[in-house]
Write a protein that holds these residues in place. Structure first.
Motif, PDB file in Angstrom:
ATOM      1  N   ASP A 163       0.834  -1.205   0.000  1.00 37.77           N
ATOM      2  CA  ASP A 163       0.000   0.000   0.000  1.00 37.77           C
ATOM      3  C   ASP A 163       0.869   1.256   0.000  1.00 37.77           C
ATOM      4  O   ASP A 163       0.519   2.268  -0.616  1.00 37.77           O
ATOM      5  CB  ASP A 163      -0.917   0.012   1.224  1.00 37.77           C
ATOM      6  N   ILE A 166       2.042   1.935  -3.503  1.00 34.24           N
ATOM      7  CA  ILE A 166       0.942   2.448  -4.323  1.00 34.24           C
ATOM      8  C   ILE A 166       0.679   3.913  -3.997  1.00 34.24           C
ATOM      9  O   ILE A 166       0.546   4.753  -4.899  1.00 34.24           O
ATOM     10  CB  ILE A 166      -0.334   1.614  -4.095  1.00 34.24           C
ATOM     11  N   THR A 167       0.615   4.230  -2.703  1.00 34.87           N
ATOM     12  CA  THR A 167       0.342   5.609  -2.286  1.00 34.87           C
ATOM     13  C   THR A 167       1.428   6.557  -2.765  1.00 34.87           C
ATOM     14  O   THR A 167       1.147   7.665  -3.236  1.00 34.87           O
ATOM     15  CB  THR A 167       0.218   5.683  -0.753  1.00 34.87           C
ATOM     16  N   TYR A 170       0.987   6.961  -6.476  1.00 32.17           N
ATOM     17  CA  TYR A 170      -0.295   7.650  -6.700  1.00 32.17           C
ATOM     18  C   TYR A 170      -0.144   9.148  -6.434  1.00 32.17           C
ATOM     19  O   TYR A 170      -0.548   9.988  -7.244  1.00 32.17           O
ATOM     20  CB  TYR A 170      -1.335   7.034  -5.769  1.00 32.17           C
ATOM     21  N   ASN A 171       0.467   9.481  -5.299  1.00 29.18           N
ATOM     22  CA  ASN A 171       0.688  10.891  -4.967  1.00 29.18           C
ATOM     23  C   ASN A 171       1.629  11.547  -5.972  1.00 29.18           C
ATOM     24  O   ASN A 171       1.465  12.722  -6.326  1.00 29.18           O
ATOM     25  CB  ASN A 171       1.268  11.022  -3.560  1.00 29.18           C
ATOM     26  N   GLU A 242      -8.226  13.752  -8.856  1.00 28.06           N
ATOM     27  CA  GLU A 242      -9.305  12.769  -8.727  1.00 28.06           C
ATOM     28  C   GLU A 242     -10.611  13.299  -9.313  1.00 28.06           C
ATOM     29  O   GLU A 242     -11.340  12.570  -9.998  1.00 28.06           O
ATOM     30  CB  GLU A 242      -9.484  12.395  -7.256  1.00 28.06           C
ATOM     31  N   PRO A 253     -11.260   7.170  -7.285  1.00 28.23           N
ATOM     32  CA  PRO A 253      -9.909   7.018  -6.723  1.00 28.23           C
ATOM     33  C   PRO A 253      -9.497   5.558  -6.568  1.00 28.23           C
ATOM     34  O   PRO A 253      -8.331   5.216  -6.782  1.00 28.23           O
ATOM     35  CB  PRO A 253     -10.023   7.729  -5.371  1.00 28.23           C
ATOM     36  N   ARG A 257      -6.151   3.918  -8.187  1.00 26.56           N
ATOM     37  CA  ARG A 257      -5.153   3.206  -7.382  1.00 26.56           C
ATOM     38  C   ARG A 257      -4.920   1.800  -7.938  1.00 26.56           C
ATOM     39  O   ARG A 257      -3.797   1.288  -7.906  1.00 26.56           O
ATOM     40  CB  ARG A 257      -5.596   3.129  -5.919  1.00 26.56           C
ATOM     41  N   LYS A 258      -5.979   1.194  -8.456  1.00 26.47           N
ATOM     42  CA  LYS A 258      -5.834  -0.141  -9.038  1.00 26.47           C
ATOM     43  C   LYS A 258      -4.922  -0.093 -10.264  1.00 26.47           C
ATOM     44  O   LYS A 258      -4.057  -0.958 -10.453  1.00 26.47           O
ATOM     45  CB  LYS A 258      -7.204  -0.696  -9.432  1.00 26.47           C
ATOM     46  N   SER A 261      -1.373   0.379  -9.064  1.00 28.71           N
ATOM     47  CA  SER A 261      -0.895  -0.873  -8.483  1.00 28.71           C
ATOM     48  C   SER A 261      -0.476  -1.859  -9.567  1.00 28.71           C
ATOM     49  O   SER A 261       0.576  -2.506  -9.479  1.00 28.71           O
ATOM     50  CB  SER A 261      -1.996  -1.488  -7.613  1.00 28.71           C
TER      51      SER A 261
END
Length: 422
Positions: A163, A166-167, A170-171, A242, A253, A257-258, A261
């Motif tokens: 996670d 991913i975060t 993503y950020n 988003e 969102p 994220r998927k 990932s």
């Protein structure tokens, strides 16, 4: 005198219900009941049709299968969301390319030849992006299929994405759209710049000689400020991204994220498979002379036949800007690196011989094979080999997917907002 009988009160006359009237009344009542039943049935049918249509539109149709990979199903909703997502990203790239072109073009000033070359490059890149966009109805489904294959293979290899990873990624996407860095990205950038500075100090730039023969070192440019987004600034960047994606692609969102990932997992799997390849491969070392016309071919071949040095002739005649000054030397390369016509000769011509003229899309090549042997792959050749092996594996695995997709499954196209090539 005789008495008169008292008069009886006159009774009101009631209509006499004949059999005919009774039958008509009963018939009318039945018709009314029948009409009521029919109206009720019609209303019920309308309700059923409406409910059925809503159920089909919002429940059944979005979950309709468009592809099957093993036990995994790709639904119409997943597919249409991905098409919108890919279309939007390509639209953004084209608009950015156009903006850069419009900003940079005036800086070329009165240089018509340079402007022409720059515009040709712009049109070429734009046409490439447009071609990709027109095929998103196919590429989007291929991407979803590949992702499911990657997930399955990664599970077998016990490759995971946390996670936190991913975060962070993503950020990073959100702040990059604002021209900034996350805190971790900023730290990595600062470290990279420090390492680059240390390397530059170990290997100082070569001084240039001015007209007065004074040695002048190459100036060191100031380190640009790193724009770090964190806290409220990061939250604002995330919210903006988003909302933009939800409005233009229907992606939530969680959907975004998927995708992040799966891209991280793709990279990890590619690296894992790349470590397993045989890093030794047949390579050729060759040099060539590239010319445009048959007259130039005749001149070059005559010079070589008369015993002129290949490197000298290449430096004089070759149109290849990347190798002409090196005597036409292309170094070592693997099969598939060059265009097909060149490759076929480079990997079949006996070592030490000079080929007949070979025509390709670039012109006429006169090729000399200097050596050919099994050698370890290095640098870009190794990276290219890893990518090729991974992509070929994906292509083979994707062939096992069962597609029930139809071109009409693609979501309707909105009015194009991307620039058109001239």
């Amino acid at each position: 005198m005789a008495k008169r009988k008292p008069e009886q009160p006159q009774q009101s006359k009631q209509p006499i219900q004949t059999k005919r009237r009774i039958a008509r009344f009963q018939r009318d009542e039945k018709e009314k009941q029948k009409a009521t039943y029919i109206l009720g049935a019609v209303l019920a049918l309308v309700v059923i049709v409406l409910l059925g249509g809503l159920t089909y539109t919002f429940l059944i149709e979005p979950n309709r299968e468009v592809a099957q990979i093993g036990e995994t199903t790709i639904t119409l909703q997943d597919y249409q969301n991905r098409v919108r997502y890919e279309r939007y990203l390509l639209d953004e790239q084209m608009l950015l390319l156009q903006s850069q072109f419009q900003q940079f073009m005036p800086s070329l000033g009165d240089q018509p030849e340079l402007k022409s070359q720059f515009e040709q490059q712009f049109q070429y890149q734009l046409s490439q992006l447009q071609s990709m966009r027109l095929s998103t109805d196919i590429s989007a489904l291929d991407s979803l299929i590949e992702e499911e294959i990657i997930i399955r293979e990664s599970a077998q290899r016990e490759i995971t994405v946390s996670d936190e990873e991913i975060t962070q990624a993503y950020n990073g996407i959100a702040v990059a759209r604002k021209g900034g860095y996350t805190e971790s990205q900023a730290e990595e950038t600062v470290t990279a710049r420090k390492n680059a500075t240390a390397t530059a100090e170990q290997f100082p730039p070569t001084p240039t000689i001015t007209g007065t023969e004074i040695l002048t070192p190459t100036p060191i440019l100031p380190t640009p400020t790193i724009n770090t987004l964190e806290g409220e600034s990061l939250d604002e960047a995330l919210t903006e991204w988003e909302n933009t994606m939800r409005e233009n692609t229907s992606m939530t969102p969680a959907d975004l994220r998927k995708i992040v990932s799966r891209q991280l997992m793709r990279n990890k799997l590619s690296d894992s498979m790349g470590e397993e390849i045989d890093t030794t491969k047949l390579q050729a070392h060759a040099r060539h002379i590239l010319v445009d016309t048959e007259d130039e071919v005749f001149t070059v071949t005559q010079r070589l036949a008369n015993g002129d040095d290949f490197a000298s002739v290449a430096m004089e005649f070759s149109k290849d800007p990347g190798s002409a000054q090196d005597g036409g030397d292309l170094g070592w390369f693997t099969k598939g690196t060059m265009v097909e016509e060149f490759d076929n000769v480079a990997f079949s011509l006996p070592v030490g011989e000079i080929s007949e003229p070979v025509q390709s899309e670039f012109g006429f090549h006169i090729i000399e094979v200097i050596a050919r042997e099994e050698r370890p792959l290095e640098g870009s050749d190794l990276d290219r080999e890893k990518i090729n092996i991974f992509n070929n594996w994906l292509l083979e695995e994707s062939a096992h997917a069962v597609k029930s997709w139809d071109p009409r499954d693609a979501p309707p196209e909105a009015t194009p907002s991307f620039p058109q090539s001239q």
